[in-house]
Scaffold this active site. Structure first.
Site, PDB file in Angstrom:
ATOM      1  CE1 TYR A 150      52.310 -16.361   5.720  1.00 20.65           C
ATOM      2  CE2 TYR A 150      51.532 -18.099   4.232  1.00 20.65           C
ATOM      3  CZ  TYR A 150      51.760 -16.204   5.061  1.00 20.65           C
ATOM      4  OH  TYR A 150      50.205 -16.120   4.995  1.00 20.65           O
ATOM      5  CE  LYS A 191      52.001 -12.591   1.582  1.00 24.41           C
ATOM      6  NZ  LYS A 191      50.431 -13.532   1.265  1.00 24.41           N
ATOM      7  CE  LYS A 205      49.810 -15.093   7.700  1.00 27.47           C
ATOM      8  NZ  LYS A 205      48.330 -14.274   8.087  1.00 27.47           N
ATOM      9  CG  ASP A 255      48.490 -11.722   5.835  1.00 24.22           C
ATOM     10  OD1 ASP A 255      47.814 -10.006   5.909  1.00 24.22           O
ATOM     11  OD2 ASP A 255      47.791 -12.719   5.318  1.00 24.22           O
ATOM     12  CG  ASN A 257      45.933 -12.973   9.280  1.00 27.43           C
ATOM     13  OD1 ASN A 257      47.217 -13.136   9.169  1.00 27.43           O
ATOM     14  ND2 ASN A 257      45.387 -12.946   7.425  1.00 27.43           N
ATOM     15  CD  GLU A 293      48.582 -11.522   2.115  1.00 28.70           C
ATOM     16  OE1 GLU A 293      49.611 -11.912   1.749  1.00 28.70           O
ATOM     17  OE2 GLU A 293      47.735 -12.215   2.842  1.00 28.70           O
ATOM     18  CG  ASN A 344      44.471 -13.704   2.678  1.00 25.95           C
ATOM     19  OD1 ASN A 344      44.979 -13.088   3.265  1.00 25.95           O
ATOM     20  ND2 ASN A 344      43.799 -14.744   3.819  1.00 25.95           N
ATOM     21  CG  ASP A 399      43.380 -20.775  -0.719  1.00 28.11           C
ATOM     22  OD1 ASP A 399      43.784 -21.835  -1.866  1.00 28.11           O
ATOM     23  OD2 ASP A 399      43.571 -21.071   0.467  1.00 28.11           O
ATOM     24  CG  HIS A 411      44.817 -17.716   1.573  1.00 26.12           C
ATOM     25  ND1 HIS A 411      44.233 -18.371   1.482  1.00 26.12           N
ATOM     26  CD2 HIS A 411      44.865 -17.273   2.906  1.00 26.12           C
ATOM     27  CE1 HIS A 411      43.986 -18.535   3.031  1.00 26.12           C
ATOM     28  NE2 HIS A 411      44.705 -17.909   3.534  1.00 26.12           N
ATOM     29  CG  ASN A 420      44.585 -21.826   5.501  1.00 34.05           C
ATOM     30  OD1 ASN A 420      43.797 -21.570   5.314  1.00 34.05           O
ATOM     31  ND2 ASN A 420      45.055 -21.016   6.614  1.00 34.05           N
TER      32      ASN A 420
HETATM   33  O1  GKR Z   1      48.550 -20.082   9.035  1.00 31.70           O
HETATM   34  O2  GKR Z   1      48.183 -18.800  10.695  1.00 31.70           O
HETATM   35  C1  GKR Z   1      48.346 -19.274   9.537  1.00 31.70           C
HETATM   36  C2  GKR Z   1      47.765 -18.246   8.343  1.00 31.70           C
HETATM   37  O3  GKR Z   1      47.600 -17.021   9.203  1.00 31.70           O
HETATM   38  C3  GKR Z   1      46.811 -18.433   8.276  1.00 31.70           C
HETATM   39  O4  GKR Z   1      45.286 -18.406   8.717  1.00 31.70           O
HETATM   40  C4  GKR Z   1      46.172 -17.055   6.815  1.00 31.70           C
HETATM   41  O5  GKR Z   1      44.488 -17.322   6.722  1.00 31.70           O
HETATM   42  O6  GKR Z   1      48.013 -16.969   5.726  1.00 31.70           O
HETATM   43  C5  GKR Z   1      46.690 -17.267   5.756  1.00 31.70           C
HETATM   44  C6  GKR Z   1      46.762 -15.794   5.428  1.00 31.70           C
HETATM   45  O7  GKR Z   1      47.001 -15.051   4.157  1.00 31.70           O
HETATM   46  O8  GKR Z   1      45.739 -14.773   5.748  1.00 31.70           O
HETATM   47 MG    MG Z   2      46.566 -13.355   3.922  1.00 33.53          MG
END
Ligand code: GKR
Ligand code: MG
Length: 448
Positions: A152, A208, A210, A238, A240, A263, A292, A316, A342, A344
């Protein structure tokens, strides 16, 4: 009346904290500390059962309110125990039902099911009583001995820009990954370096990234660089839901054949729900779509499935429960869709729980998300399952198959007690990078 199985003699809820890097996401920058809640059960057979869930006072109080529904009950009635918890739970007045479809982190606590930690600890006890690993108690039983896991990747900001915040410095570690993970990494070159060091240490071939940090087109340059460095790797992104539909189609179309899946590329817009917008994205771009955010419970999933908004549900267990997550895995497999999970930030108790849930998921799940690589070394177990060659071990001893280290738990609890706040707040650190920064679900965090 149920007879025979041991009785829960004690339920303890222990809030804990750990250290994190300045990881960047749509919701801002991770703070130097993250929090979790642990559940520790003892039973009349002398066994200990453990579970871990998201942190914060809301979740801690929810768990504590369950103690009278758990203590004194036979572990064999764990389904009735959970049912009584569900029936007793009430919806918080601040919960507007929006869930996390716009990644408003303040809503996460309403999506998390605190009782998952209790379910986990009860299954741990039951597995020990039955002399079976936990995954044998789930769904169709154990499907695999090890679970494919992804690396990740995160953009990481320069922690010295937030010098008042006590981020960990690991520059003198002998481990190349530990040295790297606390440094600034904001360019495609540094993201590739991150992946390479992770590949060396854990053997990951799937990654993946972020997103939701830089303009979308720039983030896809990192994806292209990753694909060049790992031509056989499965690479995902991802953001978001940060991208508008038109932008998402424009930047993702050229990624067909490069991305394995995308994602949550888009969120709600122009009066259309995220489930509708994601369905339009899927019609326009030939890439599998994961979520997610838009399917975090069965009612949301009904609409997502009816709209054909997603191919991969990252169910999750912290949101769905053990039973719900595996039920989802069974259903998706029967429907020709794909299950994953998913994550955290978490400790190694959650890592172990992920291993068991994913071991019980039938078919071909997608590689599992885990944030553990950012926490590795802060172990709360004496025998943390290892990630080797890109696969997470599934313990084969009874129950969770691991042993909690109460000294480490006490240290993590002491750290928690020192924190001024127990809730996740990604805006706080972000404001050191961009003064007066405010969360905007449609703007990558460094675009202001
Ligand atoms: O760890 O900040 C993070 C992620 O962005 C998390 O809050 C997300 O919920 O990893 C997560 C996701 O797949 O959306
Ligand atoms: Mg996600």
């Amino acid at each position: 009346m149920e007879k025979g199985t041991p009785v829960v003699t004690e339920m303890k809820v222990i809030p804990v904290a750990g250290r994190d890097s300045m990881l960047m996401t749509l919701s801002g920058a991770h703070a130097p500390f993250f929090t979790r809640n642990l559940v520790i059960l003892k039973d009349s057979a002398g066994h200990t059962g453990i579970g871990e869930i998201h942190g914060g006072d809301y979740t801690c109080a929810a768990l504590e309110s369950c103690i009278p529904l758990v203590e004194g009950k036979p572990i064999g009635t764990y389904r009735s125990i959970l049912d009584s918890i569900h029936k007793a739970s009430t919806r918080a007045p601040e919960d507007d039902g929006e869930g996390i479809q716009t990644l408003d982190i303040s809503k996460l606590k309403f999506v998390v099911k605190a009782e998952w930690a209790i379910e986990c600890a009860l299954l741990d006890l039951l597995g020990q009583y039955m002399d079976l690993p936990m995954c044998q108690l789930l769904g169709n039983g154990k499907q695999r001995d090890k679970v494919e896991t992804l690396g990740y990747l995160f953009y990481v900001s320069d922690k010295s820009k937030a010098e008042a915040l006590p981020y960990l410095d690991e520059s003198d570690s002998s481990d190349p990954w530990f040295r790297l993970r606390r440094q600034e990494m904001l360019t495609p070159e540094r993201i590739v370096e991150q992946a390479q060091v992770l590949h060396e240490k854990y053997g990951f071939r799937n990654f993946k990234l972020k997103g939701g940090v830089l303009p979308g087109a720039e983030e896809l340059e990192s994806i292209q660089a990753l694909k060049k460095a790992f031509p056989n790797g499965r690479i995902n992104i991802d953001p978001n839901g940060a991208w508008g539909l038109e932008e998402a189609i424009r930047i993702c179309k050229p990624m067909e054949g490069i991305l394995t899946y995308v994602e949550d590329p888009c969120g709600p817009e122009a009066g259309y729900s995220s489930r509708e917008i994601m369905a339009e994205f899927k019609n326009a771009v030939n890439l599998p779509v994961a979520t997610n955010m838009i399917a975090t419970d069965w009612r949301q999933f009904y609409h997502a499935a009816a709209q054909k908004s997603v191919d991969i549900v990252l169910a999750d267990p912290h949101f769905w429960g053990f039973d719900g997550s595996v039920r989802m895995a069974q259903l998706l497999n029967d429907w020709g869709l794909t299950w994953g999970s998913h994550s955290n930030n978490h400790f190694d108790i959650t890592l172990t729980a992920f291993a068991h849930v994913a071991a019980a998921a039938p078919g071909t799940p997608t590689a599992l998300d885990t944030h553990w690589i950012w926490q590795d070394g802060q172990n709360l177990l004496k025998d943390t399952p290892q990630i080797k060659d890109g696969y997470l071990e599934v313990p084969d001893k009874p129950g969770m198959g691991v042993t909690i280290d109460m000294e480490k738990v006490a240290e993590a609890n002491a750290l928690y007690q020192k924190l001024p706040s127990h809730d996740r707040d990604d805006a706080m650190a972000m404001q050191y990078l961009i003064p007066n920064w405010k969360y905007d679900s449609k703007k990558p965090c460094l675009v202001r």
